[in-house]
Design an enzyme around this catalytic site. Structure first.
Site, mmCIF file in Angstrom:
data_model
loop_
_atom_site.group_PDB
_atom_site.id
_atom_site.type_symbol
_atom_site.label_atom_id
_atom_site.label_comp_id
_atom_site.label_asym_id
_atom_site.label_seq_id
_atom_site.Cartn_x
_atom_site.Cartn_y
_atom_site.Cartn_z
ATOM 1 N N GLY A 57 0.835 -1.193 0.000
ATOM 2 C CA GLY A 57 0.000 0.000 0.000
ATOM 3 C C GLY A 57 0.864 1.235 0.000
ATOM 4 O O GLY A 57 2.037 1.168 0.361
ATOM 5 N N CYS A 84 5.283 -6.109 1.616
ATOM 6 C CA CYS A 84 5.632 -4.689 1.628
ATOM 7 C C CYS A 84 4.932 -3.959 2.781
ATOM 8 O O CYS A 84 5.279 -4.187 3.932
ATOM 9 C CB CYS A 84 5.348 -4.074 0.263
ATOM 10 S SG CYS A 84 6.233 -2.525 0.032
ATOM 11 N N TYR A 85 3.911 -3.130 2.511
ATOM 12 C CA TYR A 85 3.182 -2.483 3.610
ATOM 13 C C TYR A 85 2.683 -3.548 4.590
ATOM 14 O O TYR A 85 2.686 -3.344 5.799
ATOM 15 C CB TYR A 85 1.996 -1.687 3.059
ATOM 16 C CG TYR A 85 1.191 -0.937 4.105
ATOM 17 C CD1 TYR A 85 1.504 0.371 4.433
ATOM 18 C CD2 TYR A 85 0.127 -1.556 4.758
ATOM 19 C CE1 TYR A 85 0.774 1.051 5.396
ATOM 20 C CE2 TYR A 85 -0.607 -0.892 5.728
ATOM 21 C CZ TYR A 85 -0.285 0.424 6.046
ATOM 22 O OH TYR A 85 -1.012 1.099 7.000
ATOM 23 N N HIS A 173 7.991 -7.477 -3.775
ATOM 24 C CA HIS A 173 6.703 -7.870 -4.367
ATOM 25 C C HIS A 173 6.808 -9.180 -5.153
ATOM 26 O O HIS A 173 7.264 -9.169 -6.296
ATOM 27 C CB HIS A 173 6.201 -6.757 -5.290
ATOM 28 C CG HIS A 173 5.779 -5.543 -4.545
ATOM 29 N ND1 HIS A 173 4.515 -5.389 -4.025
ATOM 30 C CD2 HIS A 173 6.466 -4.430 -4.179
ATOM 31 C CE1 HIS A 173 4.430 -4.233 -3.388
ATOM 32 N NE2 HIS A 173 5.605 -3.637 -3.468
ATOM 33 N N GLU A 175 4.429 -10.765 -6.454
ATOM 34 C CA GLU A 175 3.344 -10.868 -7.435
ATOM 35 C C GLU A 175 3.681 -10.261 -8.793
ATOM 36 O O GLU A 175 2.992 -10.504 -9.770
ATOM 37 C CB GLU A 175 2.070 -10.210 -6.871
ATOM 38 C CG GLU A 175 2.110 -8.689 -6.692
ATOM 39 C CD GLU A 175 2.758 -8.225 -5.379
ATOM 40 O OE1 GLU A 175 3.522 -9.011 -4.786
ATOM 41 O OE2 GLU A 175 2.513 -7.088 -4.976
ATOM 42 N N ASP A 232 -17.166 -10.994 -22.819
ATOM 43 C CA ASP A 232 -17.900 -11.159 -21.565
ATOM 44 C C ASP A 232 -19.337 -11.627 -21.795
ATOM 45 O O ASP A 232 -19.789 -12.587 -21.176
ATOM 46 C CB ASP A 232 -17.907 -9.851 -20.754
ATOM 47 C CG ASP A 232 -16.499 -9.360 -20.473
ATOM 48 O OD1 ASP A 232 -15.553 -10.149 -20.670
ATOM 49 O OD2 ASP A 232 -16.341 -8.195 -20.075
ATOM 50 N N LYS A 373 -10.593 -11.096 -16.092
ATOM 51 C CA LYS A 373 -10.727 -11.220 -17.551
ATOM 52 C C LYS A 373 -10.022 -12.475 -18.093
ATOM 53 O O LYS A 373 -10.576 -13.190 -18.922
ATOM 54 C CB LYS A 373 -10.132 -9.970 -18.209
ATOM 55 C CG LYS A 373 -10.443 -9.850 -19.675
ATOM 56 C CD LYS A 373 -11.779 -9.207 -19.880
ATOM 57 C CE LYS A 373 -12.154 -9.091 -21.335
ATOM 58 N NZ LYS A 373 -13.424 -8.375 -21.493
#
Ligand code: XMP
Length: 517
Positions: A57, A84-85, A173, A175, A232, A373
């Site tokens: 964050g 992190c945060y 991070h 990710e 979609d 998605k």
């Protein structure tokens, strides 16, 4: 089996990467949800997570009013991973010390593994892991009971773990793609500590969604679905059809500003191949009448949005006993969190279908609400949607009307439609279709002098727009190979009578946008 038996809770402290964490976790076959950071004890209990991830964050844990989680996170007896945060918060809440702003670190760094535990359990002490750092604060003293399991040149506690509980923190991070082994780190935490099995698959999702749809719609209920031909709505329709068969009624509105062959393609696929009940409303004349004389982009958008609702309402009035409306809402639109939300919000806000349910008093069915998605595309493949539909580039609701600059008339639409068909063909033939975010033609209200054979011409100018983008929020003009540009230009000027000049748009977004209107 219950696909949602193994859930990971991600508490969102506002990082731009929070959705990436969720996507990585899901790619590992583990269902997860993103929630507000201050979820209460009761809410966490009800969620019953197998593990909790505290996201990064932008705030400093030392700043007054910075977001906190409920202390129950550390009483729930489930593994916790702070990123992190999240690590700094864990340190702050459990009695460590965070140094504010003194050791900023952005970009690549190397972490030396000190102990093979938690997320680092697939490594060996002494291994070096390339990671991506992005922090202003850093932990300077670990809370009691914690030890460093990894360090970098700048962060003595780049990775930390409790000595007896499954609580971990990473300063970097895992990710992001810039941490190449990041997924392995998350996998180790999920599979070793949270003891998940990775059972979240699209095959499983279909079975579960079919059951849920049947329960919601009941034995008799009928569902209306506005089919646009986009990914979609196509996937939502196929899933509903799988669940309730002929009790699904799709409506496709031909608004006269579609691309070449689009209506035929949708009909061939849904009616001939999947036998989905489909009503096509030919509203071309009606839309064109309303658009006559209009040049302002926002007016065009509003007219098309309004007219779509009117046409759709009329068509659905004839459908007996329909009490549900299907919508292809995706997960990024429903995340209840503080973070940056991604492009779908912007795209949705000017999407045609918005506003339908309130006026029509229908109950909503949103079978894709839990999916990103990428997952919708995977689901589409699983349901047999052909690859060209699964990978279809985005196409705006107001269609070619916002790609004909100036007044929208049938002859001008035909020009852009034919030019666009050539662009689509050539981009596909060059193998570039999935590499660019979008490639299309725009017709300018500009004429210029040319020469063809021995004759002077004074005809329209067409713009070729091709961009690369990750999410549609920002974009760069695509560096298309010159031979491709050449072929497109030659074909358009040769084959589309009325266009004698093709120019290439080399603007990025910002400051320009992807569409011209
Ligand atoms: P802009 O032009 O704002 O477009 O850079 C960003 C992305 O959104 C698409 N777009 C729309 N999609 N309805 C949609 O469903 C719309 O009204 C609409 N307008 C723009 C655009 O094609 C691009 O991918």
């Amino acid at each position: 089996m219950d696909l949602h038996a193994e859930k990971i809770l991600i508490l969102d402290f506002g990082s731009q990467y929070t959705q990436l964490i969720a996507r990585r976790v899901r790619e590992l076959g583990v269902y997860c949800e993103i929630h507000r950071p201050d979820l209460s004890k009761e809410e966490i209990r009800r969620f019953a997570p197998r593990g909790i991830i505290l996201s990064g964050g932008p705030a400093s844990v030392e700043a007054p009013g910075s977001p906190r989680c409920d202390p129950y996170v550390f009483e729930a007896e489930v593994p916790v991973l702070g990123i992190c945060y999240g690590l700094q918060l864990l340190a702050k809440l459990l009695g460590g010390r965070v140094d504010r702003g003194a050791h900023r670190e952005y970009g690549n760094a190397e972490v030396e593994v000190l102990a093979a535990r938690g997320p680092l359990s697939d490594f060996r002490p002494g291994d070096r892991v390339q990671v991506w750092m992005s922090h202003g604060d850093r932990v300077d003293a670990l809370p009691p009971g914690f030890e460093a399991i990894g360090r970098s040149g700048n962060s003595p506690f780049a990775a930390a773990a409790h000595t007896s509980k499954p609580w971990y923190g990473l300063q970097f991070h895992p990710e992001v793609a810039h941490t190449p082994q990041g997924k392995a780190l998350l996998r180790a935490f999920l599979f070793n500590d949270c003891k998940v099995t990775g059972s979240w698959t699209m095959k499983g999702f279909i079975d579960e969604a079919v059951t849920t749809i049947r329960q919601r719609v009941g034995e008799q209920g009928r569902v209306i679905c506005a089919l646009s031909g986009g990914v979609d709505s196509s996937v939502a329709a196929l899933l509903l059809h799988r669940a309730i068969g002929p009790r699904l009624q799709c409506i496709f509105v031909d608004n006269g500003v579609l691309r070449q062959g689009e209506r035929a393609q949708v009909e061939a696929l849904f009616v001939d191949r999947f036998h989905v009940p489909l009503i096509t409303v030919d509203a071309r004349a009606r839309f064109l009448e309303k658009l006559a004389g209009v040049t302002d982009p926002e007016k065009k958008r509003k007219i098309i949005g309004r007219e779509f609702i009117a046409v759709f309402e009329e068509a659905s009035r004839d459908i007996q006993d329909a009490s549900f409306l299907a919508q292809g809402t995706l997960y990024p639109d429903v995340i209840e969190s503080v973070s940056y939300k991604g492009p779908s919000v912007t795209i949705k806000s000017h999407h045609n279908v918005g506003g339908l349910p309130e006026q029509m008093k229908l109950k909503l069915v949103e079978p894709l609400r839990e999916l990103f998605k990428d997952e919708v595309r995977a689901l589409g493949r699983e349901l047999g949607l052909p690859e060209e539909m699964v990978n279809r580039q985005p196409f705006p609701g107001p269609g070619l009307a916002i790609r004909v600059l100036g007044e929208v008339t049938e002859p001008r639409l035909e020009l852009v439609r034919r030019a666009d068909a050539i662009v689509q063909e050539e981009i596909r033939a060059a193998g570039l279709y999935t590499q660019v975010w979008q490639a299309f033609a725009v017709l300018l209200p500009v004429q210029s002098v040319g020469v063809m054979g021995d004759e002077r011409t004074y005809e329209s100018t067409c713009v070729l727009r091709a961009v690369t983008s990750v999410d549609g929020m920002t974009a760069d003009w695509a560096r298309l190979p010159f031979p491709v540009l050449e072929r497109i230009s030659t074909r358009i000027t040769n084959e589309v009578r009325g266009i004698n000049r093709v120019v290439y748009d080399i603007s990025s977004k910002p400051p320009a946008t992807i569409e011209w209107e």
